[in-house]
Design an enzyme around this catalytic site. Structure first.
Site, PDB file in Angstrom:
ATOM      1  N   LYS A   1       6.994  -1.168  14.716  1.00 30.32           N
ATOM      2  CA  LYS A   1       7.574  -0.153  13.851  1.00 30.32           C
ATOM      3  C   LYS A   1       8.325   0.872  14.691  1.00 30.32           C
ATOM      4  O   LYS A   1       7.857   1.309  15.739  1.00 30.32           O
ATOM      5  CB  LYS A   1       6.456   0.553  13.069  1.00 30.32           C
ATOM      6  CG  LYS A   1       6.488   0.304  11.585  1.00 30.32           C
ATOM      7  CD  LYS A   1       5.483   1.181  10.880  1.00 30.32           C
ATOM      8  CE  LYS A   1       5.706   1.110   9.380  1.00 30.32           C
ATOM      9  NZ  LYS A   1       4.845   2.038   8.641  1.00 30.32           N
TER      10      LYS A   1
ATOM     11  N   GLU B   1      -6.947  -0.069  -4.024  1.00 26.53           N
ATOM     12  CA  GLU B   1      -7.248   0.998  -4.985  1.00 26.53           C
ATOM     13  C   GLU B   1      -8.405   0.639  -5.903  1.00 26.53           C
ATOM     14  O   GLU B   1      -9.218   1.507  -6.268  1.00 26.53           O
ATOM     15  CB  GLU B   1      -6.002   1.302  -5.822  1.00 26.53           C
ATOM     16  CG  GLU B   1      -4.854   1.920  -5.041  1.00 26.53           C
ATOM     17  CD  GLU B   1      -3.937   0.907  -4.388  1.00 26.53           C
ATOM     18  OE1 GLU B   1      -2.928   1.312  -3.791  1.00 26.53           O
ATOM     19  OE2 GLU B   1      -4.238  -0.312  -4.474  1.00 26.53           O
TER      20      GLU B   1
ATOM     21  N   ARG C   1      -3.306   1.313 -10.445  1.00 29.07           N
ATOM     22  CA  ARG C   1      -3.807  -0.007 -10.081  1.00 29.07           C
ATOM     23  C   ARG C   1      -5.331  -0.106 -10.250  1.00 29.07           C
ATOM     24  O   ARG C   1      -5.881  -1.192 -10.242  1.00 29.07           O
ATOM     25  CB  ARG C   1      -3.423  -0.325  -8.637  1.00 29.07           C
ATOM     26  CG  ARG C   1      -1.974  -0.009  -8.308  1.00 29.07           C
ATOM     27  CD  ARG C   1      -1.590  -0.458  -6.923  1.00 29.07           C
ATOM     28  NE  ARG C   1      -1.094  -1.819  -6.948  1.00 29.07           N
ATOM     29  CZ  ARG C   1      -0.778  -2.522  -5.855  1.00 29.07           C
ATOM     30  NH1 ARG C   1      -0.951  -1.994  -4.671  1.00 29.07           N
ATOM     31  NH2 ARG C   1      -0.313  -3.749  -5.957  1.00 29.07           N
TER      32      ARG C   1
END
Length: 626
Positions: free
Chosen positions: A279, A364, A392
């Site tokens: 990244k 979640e 979710r």
């Protein structure tokens, strides 16, 4: 060369060395443009070569490139003819920061929530086969998204069905927050064992040279192959799920990437290509701190200094500080978050109480039921989550928490409009879906002091689940005083008035106060009520308004259907109140796209000017008299 790339076909005219040079140009372009607009810099710097290889090898849009989440699609947008629109990135009516089907035929799937790409890819591949077509289907998913349960459900189905599709596992060891869990550790083991692929290929080659001399020997040598697999890499998870595993591959080596994609094309059934990337690659500040640079505000390119506005703190910061203060007082308080410790303001809490901080990864649903278990044993779990991601966990909130009336605190960040992230992240539906759940209590503060009070109220509450929702904006800058417990269901009159009343929720209280000032010039005296409890409502005040026959306007930054305004109408209907004028002002029934929060509010009429105009028209006789 970048100026010459208007569509993916243009890449196929280049050789590998030219592609490598183009990768450098793309990085420079992203660093320059995002220094002005902000956006998801680190994820996109990490997938430059990977995206180039995908568009070089496949034929989009005939071949389907499905990006999980979509915020790592900036390079894809550049290569598909949208480079000239990057000055408008994440701006109102401008280029979306996520994959957007209405923008391009090359955007075949939209997602702002993670772990959806594999299920979508299975759908695309199944439709392809049913239609008798032969295009390729490719899903690009991050290692963080692989911690989501939905991804495992899809892996199981894909492996069972043996569909021809390719999964690119972009392993950058960092999603938004450091990855957690067994999948992260498993991938680390594969990354560290460079001899796995070579040994596996040598064993397979040896087996192919042995003549077929009976089923018993064949089974024996197959077991030998499996034994060697387990000796080298414990589990070989993806192959056990039915995938042919290729990798790890250096995600910044175009030659390796292209060779691997060619090899994958020769294989039947699902293929997993494990690509290791970094990244922020190519920009040292982003490489050094990919968490901060995951989604970044405008910055100075040379120094990496982020340009921040000076003013009151964000609501998230107030939540962070207050939760620590409360946890100092009560050792039962624990914090739970689904891979958002930074965005939810829990990093300081984790530093102060490392044993009482739980980051469960992009999970979640698990986070919600995990909180239920904690609450069962007398802990005080605080589930810190963005409104959009809490969607979710709806079933777990209903089935595991509310049905059992457990004392779980929901700290709902990004409630209301969220600005540049747009429609996939708007936190405008939680009021409607939480309000319908029995045993649920819901609050929203008008300012930072009330947020402090509500958090104290929430952790002191012992009668079931309770939600505190707060927006992604700066606070109002009110004085910080010791927090206190609020009486449940009690509203607050913040401005007196005798001609009409505005019942406002959260940041809309300030909008209502401004509207009342504007109406005062017209001779209208408007009362403003801080309707800080959405559930339960303040029945005594609603009855008082009915007795006065005072026209009512409800004002909320949430979906109109099923929201706070609907609750007020339901109350009056249930109590046989007739003839009382009630007008609901909220977000209409469509998805509001990206832009600034100010622009989004303006689009749907949640501004002081529009509230004043609507209320003035609502009271025509008084206006004419004035």
């Amino acid at each position: 060369m970048l100026e010459q790339i208007g569509r993916p076909e243009d890449l196929k005219k280049l050789d590998v060395e030219q592609l490598e040079a183009l990768a450098g140009e793309i990085r420079g372009f992203l660093i320059e443009k995002l220094s002005i607009t902000g956006g998801h810099l680190a994820p996109n710097l990490g997938v430059v070569e990977l995206t180039l290889a995908l568009h070089y090898h496949f034929n989009s849009p005939r071949d389907k490139l499905i990006f999980d989440v979509g915020h790592q699609s900036y390079v894809h947008k550049i290569l598909t003819g949208r480079m000239g629109e990057f000055d408008t990135l994440r701006k109102y009516k401008g280029l979306c920061g996520f994959v957007k089907r209405s923008e391009s035929e090359h955007d075949v799937w939209e997602a702002g929530h993670s772990s959806t790409s594999l299920s979508a890819a299975m759908g695309f591949a199944s439709a392809r086969d049913l239609l008798g077509e032969n295009n390729k289907v490719v899903a690009v998913i991050g290692d963080g998204a692989m911690t989501g349960g939905m991804a495992f459900e899809a892996l199981n189905h894909i492996g069972h069905a043996s569909k021809n599709l390719t999964v690119i596992l972009n392993d950058n060891e960092m999603s938004i927050a450091p990855n957690v869990g067994a999948m992260h550790n498993y991938l680390g083991k594969i990354r560290s064992d460079r001899h796995y692929r070579k040994a596996k290929e040598e064993v397979e080659s040896l087996l192919k040279k042995i003549p077929a001399i009976g089923g018993k020997v064949a089974k024996t040598v197959e077991r030998l192959k499996d034994t060697l697999k387990y000796m080298i890499v414990n589990g070989v998870l993806f192959e056990e799920l039915g995938f042919q595993y290729l990798g790890p591959v250096d995600g910044h080596n175009l030659s390796q990437l292209l060779d691997t994609l060619c090899h994958a094309d020769k294989l039947e059934g699902p293929v997993m290509i494990h690509v290791v990337t970094r990244k922020g690659k190519g920009y040292s500040p982003a490489e050094a701190d990919s968490h901060t640079w995951h989604g970044i505000s405008p910055y100075k390119i040379e120094s990496g200094q982020v340009l921040k506005t000076v003013g009151p703190p964000m609501y998230t910061e107030v939540f962070s500080k207050t939760l620590i203060e409360l946890a100092e007082e009560d050792p039962r308080i624990v914090a739970v978050t689904p891979a958002m410790p930074g965005g939810s303001g829990l990093l300081p809490f984790a530093a102060r109480f490392p044993d009482r901080m739980f980051d469960v990864g992009i999970a979640e649903q698990h986070a919600a039921t995990f909180c239920a278990g904690l609450a069962m044993e007398g802990m005080k779990p605080v589930y810190a989550v963005y409104s959009t991601f809490m969607q979710r966990a709806y079933d777990q909130i209903v089935h595991d928490i509310a049905r059992q009336n457990l004392n779980v605190v929901f700290a709902i960040d990004r409630a209301g409009f969220v600005g540049p992230d747009g429609e996939t992240h708007q936190g405008v539906y939680d009021l409607a879906f939480l309000r319908s759940i029995p045993n649920m209590t819901i609050m929203m503060p008008k300012d930072e002091q009330e947020l402090r009070d509500m958090l104290r109220t929430a952790v002191s509450y012992n009668d079931g689940p309770i939600a505190v929702r707060y927006p992604r904006i700066n606070c109002r800058g009110v004085e910080d005083v010791p927090s206190s417990i609020l009486p449940i269901g009690n509203w607050e009159i913040v401005r007196e008035g005798k001609d009409a009343v505005i019942l406002a929720v959260g940041p809309m209280v300030e909008v209502a106060e401004d509207a009342a000032e504007k109406l005062a010039v017209q001779g209208l005296s408007v009362r403003v009520v801080n309707a800080r409890f959405i559930k339960p409502l303040d029945g005594a005040m609603l009855q008082s308004l009915a007795a006065e026959m005072l026209p009512v306007v409800t004002l909320e930054e949430g979906a109109r259907m099923g929201g706070f305004g609907s609750a007020v109408l339901e109350y009056y209907s249930d109590h046989d109140v007739y003839g009382l004028p009630v007008k609901n002002m909220a977000i209409p029934d469509y998805f509001v796209e990206h832009g600034s929060i100010k622009e989004q509010r303006c689009e749907v009429g949640l501004t002081a000017d529009n509230v004043a105009a609507q209320l003035s028209a609502f009271l025509p006789r008084k206006r004419q008299h004035a």
